[in-house]
Design a protein around this motif. Structure first.
Motif, PDB file in Angstrom:
ATOM      1  N   ALA A 474      72.508  -3.269  14.173  1.00  0.00           N
ATOM      2  CA  ALA A 474      72.586  -4.183  13.028  1.00  0.00           C
ATOM      3  C   ALA A 474      72.031  -5.562  13.351  1.00  0.00           C
ATOM      4  CB  ALA A 474      74.030  -4.300  12.558  1.00  0.00           C
ATOM      5  N   GLU A 475      71.980  -5.914  14.633  1.00  0.00           N
ATOM      6  CA  GLU A 475      71.481  -7.229  15.024  1.00  0.00           C
ATOM      7  C   GLU A 475      69.977  -7.267  15.206  1.00  0.00           C
ATOM      8  OE1 GLU A 475      73.365  -9.933  15.124  1.00  0.00           O
ATOM      9  OE2 GLU A 475      74.975  -8.645  14.377  1.00  0.00           O
ATOM     10  N   HIS A 476      69.320  -6.109  15.150  1.00  0.00           N
ATOM     11  CA  HIS A 476      67.876  -6.106  15.406  1.00  0.00           C
ATOM     12  C   HIS A 476      67.130  -6.636  14.185  1.00  0.00           C
ATOM     13  CE1 HIS A 476      63.839  -4.717  16.448  1.00  0.00           C
ATOM     14  NE2 HIS A 476      64.280  -4.736  17.693  1.00  0.00           N
ATOM     15  N   PRO A 477      66.168  -7.540  14.389  1.00  0.00           N
ATOM     16  CA  PRO A 477      65.478  -8.142  13.235  1.00  0.00           C
ATOM     17  C   PRO A 477      64.717  -7.137  12.387  1.00  0.00           C
ATOM     18  CG  PRO A 477      64.438  -8.775  15.322  1.00  0.00           C
ATOM     19  CD  PRO A 477      65.736  -8.145  15.667  1.00  0.00           C
ATOM     20  N   ASP A 478      64.260  -6.032  12.967  1.00  0.00           N
ATOM     21  CA  ASP A 478      63.528  -5.043  12.172  1.00  0.00           C
ATOM     22  C   ASP A 478      64.410  -4.473  11.062  1.00  0.00           C
ATOM     23  OD1 ASP A 478      61.093  -5.248  13.338  1.00  0.00           O
ATOM     24  OD2 ASP A 478      61.217  -3.449  14.550  1.00  0.00           O
ATOM     25  N   LEU A 479      65.709  -4.326  11.324  1.00  0.00           N
ATOM     26  CA  LEU A 479      66.593  -3.779  10.304  1.00  0.00           C
ATOM     27  C   LEU A 479      66.851  -4.798   9.201  1.00  0.00           C
ATOM     28  CD1 LEU A 479      67.037  -1.774  12.723  1.00  0.00           C
ATOM     29  CD2 LEU A 479      69.316  -1.414  11.791  1.00  0.00           C
ATOM     30  N   ARG A 480      66.902  -6.068   9.551  1.00  0.00           N
ATOM     31  CA  ARG A 480      67.114  -7.105   8.534  1.00  0.00           C
ATOM     32  C   ARG A 480      65.878  -7.284   7.665  1.00  0.00           C
ATOM     33  NH1 ARG A 480      69.603  -9.704  13.058  1.00  0.00           N
ATOM     34  NH2 ARG A 480      67.833 -11.117  13.295  1.00  0.00           N
ATOM     35  N   ARG A 481      64.684  -7.167   8.270  1.00  0.00           N
ATOM     36  CA  ARG A 481      63.440  -7.333   7.508  1.00  0.00           C
ATOM     37  C   ARG A 481      63.094  -6.094   6.693  1.00  0.00           C
ATOM     38  NH1 ARG A 481      61.660  -9.849  12.402  1.00  0.00           N
ATOM     39  NH2 ARG A 481      60.840  -7.829  13.076  1.00  0.00           N
ATOM     40  N   ASN A 482      63.568  -4.947   7.161  1.00  0.00           N
ATOM     41  CA  ASN A 482      63.210  -3.666   6.548  1.00  0.00           C
ATOM     42  C   ASN A 482      64.490  -2.913   6.220  1.00  0.00           C
ATOM     43  OD1 ASN A 482      60.065  -3.527   7.269  1.00  0.00           O
ATOM     44  ND2 ASN A 482      61.142  -4.252   9.093  1.00  0.00           N
ATOM     45  N   PRO A 483      65.106  -3.182   5.080  1.00  0.00           N
ATOM     46  CA  PRO A 483      66.435  -2.638   4.802  1.00  0.00           C
ATOM     47  C   PRO A 483      66.483  -1.123   4.686  1.00  0.00           C
ATOM     48  CG  PRO A 483      65.532  -3.769   2.872  1.00  0.00           C
ATOM     49  CD  PRO A 483      64.640  -4.104   4.018  1.00  0.00           C
ATOM     50  N   HIS A 484      65.345  -0.465   4.543  1.00  0.00           N
ATOM     51  CA  HIS A 484      65.330   0.999   4.510  1.00  0.00           C
ATOM     52  C   HIS A 484      65.475   1.599   5.910  1.00  0.00           C
ATOM     53  CE1 HIS A 484      61.231  -0.504   4.985  1.00  0.00           C
ATOM     54  NE2 HIS A 484      61.026   0.558   5.741  1.00  0.00           N
ATOM     55  N   ILE A 485      65.352   0.769   6.956  1.00  0.00           N
ATOM     56  CA  ILE A 485      65.583   1.226   8.325  1.00  0.00           C
ATOM     57  C   ILE A 485      67.080   1.095   8.621  1.00  0.00           C
ATOM     58  CG2 ILE A 485      65.108   0.802  10.765  1.00  0.00           C
ATOM     59  CD1 ILE A 485      62.332  -0.152   9.989  1.00  0.00           C
ATOM     60  N   ARG A 486      67.711   2.205   8.948  1.00  0.00           N
ATOM     61  CA  ARG A 486      69.163   2.230   9.082  1.00  0.00           C
ATOM     62  C   ARG A 486      69.651   2.205  10.524  1.00  0.00           C
ATOM     63  NH1 ARG A 486      71.933   4.740   5.096  1.00  0.00           N
ATOM     64  NH2 ARG A 486      73.721   4.091   6.358  1.00  0.00           N
ATOM     65  N   PHE A 487      68.775   2.515  11.475  1.00  0.00           N
ATOM     66  CA  PHE A 487      69.243   2.622  12.863  1.00  0.00           C
ATOM     67  C   PHE A 487      68.071   2.429  13.809  1.00  0.00           C
ATOM     68  CE2 PHE A 487      69.893   5.419  16.623  1.00  0.00           C
ATOM     69  CZ  PHE A 487      70.980   4.762  17.192  1.00  0.00           C
ATOM     70  N   ARG A 488      68.362   1.780  14.944  1.00  0.00           N
ATOM     71  CA  ARG A 488      67.397   1.620  16.021  1.00  0.00           C
ATOM     72  C   ARG A 488      68.146   1.592  17.338  1.00  0.00           C
ATOM     73  NH1 ARG A 488      65.750  -2.045  19.666  1.00  0.00           N
ATOM     74  NH2 ARG A 488      63.531  -2.143  20.208  1.00  0.00           N
ATOM     75  N   ASN A 489      67.576   2.247  18.367  1.00  0.00           N
ATOM     76  CA  ASN A 489      68.154   2.210  19.706  1.00  0.00           C
ATOM     77  C   ASN A 489      67.040   2.347  20.737  1.00  0.00           C
ATOM     78  OD1 ASN A 489      69.066   4.239  22.087  1.00  0.00           O
ATOM     79  ND2 ASN A 489      70.664   2.720  21.697  1.00  0.00           N
ATOM     80  N   ASN A 490      67.065   1.517  21.755  1.00  0.00           N
ATOM     81  CA  ASN A 490      66.001   1.480  22.750  1.00  0.00           C
ATOM     82  C   ASN A 490      66.440   2.087  24.080  1.00  0.00           C
ATOM     83  OD1 ASN A 490      63.504   0.853  23.926  1.00  0.00           O
ATOM     84  ND2 ASN A 490      64.270  -1.098  24.710  1.00  0.00           N
ATOM     85  N   GLN A 491      67.117   3.220  24.036  1.00  0.00           N
ATOM     86  CA  GLN A 491      67.380   3.994  25.243  1.00  0.00           C
ATOM     87  C   GLN A 491      66.535   5.255  25.205  1.00  0.00           C
ATOM     88  OE1 GLN A 491      71.779   3.749  24.449  1.00  0.00           O
ATOM     89  NE2 GLN A 491      71.890   3.480  26.672  1.00  0.00           N
TER      90      GLN A 491
END
Length: 542
Positions: A474-491
């Protein structure tokens, strides 16, 4: 964009099945007792027993076994022989000879109930690869297979046929993965994928990387070295595949289930497009010959059907594989037919990206896919493809010219196509970007109120990019700029899906590190897509 493992002695095989590390423990005597030679003519039996008249020295099944391309009555069985996998000539230490390899397929892992036997002859021209297409099988059925060459017995593989057309059958488990840079880490995620015992595995590209040692360096440093120069010749590509396929964790993932595969860029050259290599402003020896070498080695090392054998610098890989009435898997090729990346590639604000004439798939593949949508009666239509499909806009307003954002007309025609055809549940499966993502696909990304018309699941890499790090999505800027993106993880990791008539559940699986072997795995997040309800509902991981 630029964008493994040596077996850890402490690791044990967690599955009840021998397929994960092989069934050779059953012994050559067991193979012979099953009558493996009995179905061959006398001349063929003699050739098989002697390796076509030339005794083989050293273990020949060093690259493991695999299966792929299942339908309701047939499957491809694969192996490639090598006594010296990293030989610089790409021939695995076998020189130039013809070798006969026997295979058998059974209903049980101890081969008490063998249903098919046969043999294939391979040679240097084929890179000592074997592609046995086995037909006449029962639908929706688990099988076990193995090979024999002379006195050598291969590990045992597990495979499965698809459900009968027009029937649903049981729910299925499918895992998908991409991006395994050998130098960046150990292939522990492949091992955990094998432990999940899926019914089917999709690999969405960057199976190998083409770079010479220490050209593409992980932020955590490279922990293993590529053998050989940057891959350009057929021998280079054969050697590189042999290095990757010698990895025990990758072999386990291949042995556990049939695979459907499509390449991305690194199987040939970083960010290539159509007939254009990565850096067209710099001289390079005959790119089409390099591409022909790459495609030939790709075919030799993948469990593909004979009809997928390349013709020079061309290879036919887009296809639909159906799992009864439950799933259509539409496997796409987003490299071979695309227009060159707009505005010199990279992340750009580029007017050419919206040119409707530009295509990522090429006209023929696009029309084929639209026709597949019109004909589909499946509960789920899954697009197995390589690059980010949803819109993803950076803080500066730029987008990736290598992804579907750089070919917006192409994206609109395909998404409009599944809407117009009434596709019941369209889901795009993606690799390439070394990060887990879960995206809702919109009719109009510029309008937050635009309807959701599909879903995209993006797998992280197996190793590419090094260890990565967890964070609050929720803290990643891509999710704030692109509200259709619901999840991101960099592992690092892969995606495991469970597909039934009612829903598709996606588990984003991650490992804590890849710079040393043996990392544990966990489910970082889980989402459900309900039948006839495009979009994502987050649920408790399991």
């Amino acid at each position: 964009m630029p964008a493994s493992s040596e077996k850890d002695p402490s690791q044990t095989v967690p599955s009840r099945r021998q397929v994960l590390l092989g069934g050779a423990a059953l012994g050559t005597a067991a193979f012979a007792a099953a009558g493996a030679l009995g179905g061959l003519a006398p001349a063929a039996r003699a050739a098989a027993a002697q390796g076509a008249g030339v005794p083989l020295r050293g273990e020949v099944f060093t690259l493991g076994v695999a299966s792929g391309e299942p339908d309701h009555h047939s499957v491809v069985l694969w192996t490639r022989l090598a006594t010296d996998p990293l030989a610089e000539d790409g021939l695995g230490g076998l020189g130039r000879r013809a070798v006969t390899v026997q295979w058998e397929l059974a209903e049980d892992e101890r081969f008490r109930h063998v249903v098919r036997r046969g043999h294939e002859t391979t040679d240097a021209e084929a890179g000592y690869a074997v592609h046995a297409e086995i037909a006449g099988l029962a639908p929706g059925r688990e099988y076990f297979y193995r090979f024999r060459c002379g006195r050598f017995l291969s590990p045992t593989g597990r495979t499965r046929t698809a459900q009968t057309p027009g029937t649903f059958g049981a729910a299925m488990t499918m895992a998908f993965a991409s991006c395994s840079q050998y130098e960046h880490g150990y292939f522990t995620a492949y091992r955990h994928l094998a432990e999940d015992e899926p019914d089917l595995v999709l690999h969405l590209g960057d199976y190998i990387y083409e770079y010479k040692p220490d050209t593409y360096v992980s932020p955590d440093g490279n922990v293993r070295d590529h053998r050989g120069p940057e891959t350009e010749t057929l021998a280079n590509y054969r050697q590189r595949y042999a290095q990757y396929r010698s990895d025990a964790d990758l072999q386990a993932a291949h042995a556990v289930a049939p695979w459907l595969v499509v390449p991305d860029d690194h199987e040939v050259d970083n960010n290539w497009a159509g007939d254009i290599h990565e850096k067209p402003h710099l001289p390079q020896p005959d790119f089409l010959q390099r591409r022909a070498n790459a495609f030939r080695a790709y075919y030799e090392n993948m469990p593909l059907r004979h009809r997928n054998r390349p013709q020079g610098s061309r290879i036919q890989l887009y296809r639909t594989v159906s799992w009864g009435s439950l799933v259509n898997f539409h496997m796409l090729d987003t490299r071979q037919y695309r227009d060159d990346q707009a505005c010199g590639d990279g992340w750009k604000i580029c007017e050419d990206a919206v040119d409707p004439a530009r295509s990522l798939t090429g006209d023929d593949q696009e029309q084929w896919l639209l026709e597949q949508f019109r004909r589909s009666r499946a509960r789920w239509d899954l697009l197995g493809q390589q690059v980010f499909f949803a819109s993803r806009v950076s803080a500066s307003g730029s987008t990736s010219m290598d992804a579907w954002d750089g070919y917006r007309g192409s994206r609109e025609r395909i998404s409009d196509g599944w809407v117009e055809a009434g596709v019941r549940n369209p889901v795009v499966l993606t690799g390439d970007v070394h990060t887990h993502w879960a995206n809702e696909l919109k009719a109009d990304y510029a309008n937050p109120d635009s309807p959701v018309i599909g879903t995209e699941l993006v797998t992280s890499s197996i190793t590419s990019g090094g260890n990565g790090a967890d964070s609050d999505p929720a803290e990643h800027p891509d999710l704030r700029r692109n509200p259709h993106i619901r999840f991101r993880n960099n592992q690092r990791g892969y995606v495991r899906t469970h597909i039934s008539r009612e829903e598709l559940r996606a588990d984003f699986r991650v490992v804590e590190y890849v710079t040393r072997p043996g990392a544990p795995v966990r489910t970082r997040a889980s989402f459900v897509i309900a039948d006839r309800h495009p979009g994502l509902s987050e649920v408790t991981p399991r």
